[in-house]
Motif scaffolding. Structure first.
Motif, short mmCIF file in Angstrom:
data_model
loop_
_atom_site.label_atom_id
_atom_site.label_comp_id
_atom_site.label_asym_id
_atom_site.label_seq_id
_atom_site.Cartn_x
_atom_site.Cartn_y
_atom_site.Cartn_z
N ARG A 124 68.90 23.69 11.10
CA ARG A 124 67.76 23.80 12.01
C ARG A 124 67.08 22.45 12.10
NH1 ARG A 124 66.09 26.88 7.40
NH2 ARG A 124 64.44 25.86 6.19
N TYR A 131 60.18 28.67 13.24
CA TYR A 131 60.68 29.65 14.19
C TYR A 131 62.05 30.20 13.81
CZ TYR A 131 57.15 27.04 16.73
OH TYR A 131 55.98 26.42 17.09
N SER A 145 74.97 39.18 21.03
CA SER A 145 74.63 37.80 20.63
C SER A 145 75.60 36.81 21.27
CB SER A 145 74.67 37.66 19.11
OG SER A 145 76.00 37.73 18.63
N GLN A 203 68.08 39.40 20.59
CA GLN A 203 66.67 39.60 20.30
C GLN A 203 65.89 39.24 21.55
OE1 GLN A 203 65.62 37.32 16.80
NE2 GLN A 203 66.23 38.97 15.43
N ASP A 205 63.30 37.78 22.27
CA ASP A 205 62.62 36.49 22.42
C ASP A 205 63.51 35.31 22.06
OD1 ASP A 205 62.82 37.02 19.76
OD2 ASP A 205 60.77 36.42 19.24
N THR A 206 64.84 35.52 22.08
CA THR A 206 65.76 34.46 21.66
C THR A 206 66.78 34.16 22.74
OG1 THR A 206 65.53 35.10 19.33
CG2 THR A 206 67.44 33.75 19.91
N ASN A 207 66.94 32.89 23.09
CA ASN A 207 67.98 32.43 24.01
C ASN A 207 68.96 31.54 23.25
OD1 ASN A 207 66.71 33.72 26.15
ND2 ASN A 207 65.63 31.87 26.82
N ALA A 208 70.24 31.71 23.50
CA ALA A 208 71.26 30.93 22.79
C ALA A 208 72.54 30.87 23.60
CB ALA A 208 71.54 31.54 21.41
N SER A 227 67.12 29.08 20.19
CA SER A 227 65.79 29.16 19.60
C SER A 227 64.98 30.19 20.37
CB SER A 227 65.11 27.79 19.62
OG SER A 227 64.73 27.44 20.94
N PRO A 228 63.77 30.46 19.94
CA PRO A 228 62.91 31.36 20.72
C PRO A 228 62.80 30.92 22.17
CG PRO A 228 61.93 30.96 18.58
CD PRO A 228 63.12 30.03 18.68
N SER A 229 62.69 31.88 23.05
CA SER A 229 62.72 31.60 24.49
C SER A 229 61.57 30.73 24.95
CB SER A 229 62.73 32.91 25.27
OG SER A 229 61.63 33.74 24.89
#
Length: 309
Positions: A124, A131, A145, A203, A205-208, A227-229
């Protein structure tokens, strides 16, 4: 006083010998002297001498029922020596750290474990500490995912169909009436462009995004970054994260002699196609030069929105 060394002069006979071995590896079937000469561009008398030498060294062997040759146990010994020393976590670590820092995000390496993918290495960015919602040992859904979708896209069609059938039979696609068609569309796109995306699907609130990597042993990993959106919106994912992710996956694959992303998909397409004599180019697993594998670009049109489904 430092000595200035002169770059070594390539040994042509050695280069040609490896070209012959790569020709057999790419073909995946017995070849004759003429086949090798045609595929490599090496004169037929020279190809005959090279094949005879490789037979004497135990790298090739004559086929008992024809005048052709095939790979022998000698190449297996060389491959096993290399494969036995591959530690995916050790090799991927510097790439994960650099990717996470460059994108101010988190980066993971994962492989399949049942209905999930299991994170086996993580990094990270220093700015992302507060986060981070996952680490080594975290499980993520194969279906929702980016890591899971990349893994599914990166395995062969038979394995993919079997795993999807298991997910369906186990009710892991139930509860979300549109999950199955969304997953199907996501995998089609991943197969086309060489990477998979999850926008708030694993999740909320998560974009990947994630890229599959196949190592020479045949095992498929997936490498992601996200990471979080509110830190990584779709525009950043497209313009910043995905290009760096593709480059990191290609660099890791080059280090271990594997294939990643679009290059992996192209190789799989070639394996599934009717057998034909290909040119003398490396087949998987190629523990060959790192040059030429550092960059892997999507095969699809990336001028539009690569995140649209």
């Amino acid at each position: 006083m430092r000595r200035h060394t002169v770059p070594p002069i390539p040994v042509n006979a050695l280069e040609r010998g490896f070209a012959v071995l790569e020709c057999f590896a790419a073909a995946g079937r017995p070849l004759g002297n003429g086949d090798v000469a045609q595929a490599t561009g090496i004169p037929r008398p020279t190809a005959y001498r090279l094949i005879s030498t490789l037979v004497a060294l135990g790298q090739l062997r004559p086929c008992p029922d024809s005048d052709k040759y095939e790979l022998a146990a000698g190449v297996v010994r060389l491959a096993q020596s290399f494969l036995g020393k591959i530690d995916a976590r050790r090799w991927v670590r510097p790439h994960l750290v650099a990717l996470a820092e460059a994108c101010s995000a988190s980066a993971f390496l994962a492989l399949r474990d049942g209905k999930d993918v299991l994170v086996v290495e993580a990094a990270r960015a220093r700015s992302a500490v507060a986060y981070l919602g996952a680490d080594v040992g975290t499980r993520m859904s194969l279906a929702t995912s980016a890591l899971g979708r990349a893994w599914l896209a990166g395995v062969d069609a038979t394995t993919r169909d079997a795993v999807l059938a298991e997910l369906q039979a186990g009710g892991h696609l139930a509860g979300h009436p549109d999950l199955a068609p969304r997953l199907e569309a996501a995998l089609r796109k991943a197969r086309r462009v060489g990477y998979a995306v999850s926008l708030g699907e694993w999740q909320a609130d998560t974009n990947a995004a994630a890229v599959p990597i196949r190592v020479p042993s045949g095992e498929v990993f997936s490498l992601n970054c996200g990471s979080p959106s509110f830190l990584t919106n779709p525009d950043k994912l497209r313009d910043v994260v995905i290009p760096r992710l593709i480059a990191a996956a290609a660099a890791f694959a080059a280090d271990v002699g594997g294939l990643s992303g679009s290059e992996l998909m192209a190789w799989q397409d070639a394996q599934a196609a009717p057998s034909a004599l290909p040119p003398a180019s490396p087949a998987l697993p190629p523990a060959s030069s790192k040059q030429g594998r550092r960059r892997s670009t999507p095969r699809g049109d990336t001028h539009g929105d690569p995140l649209s489904h």
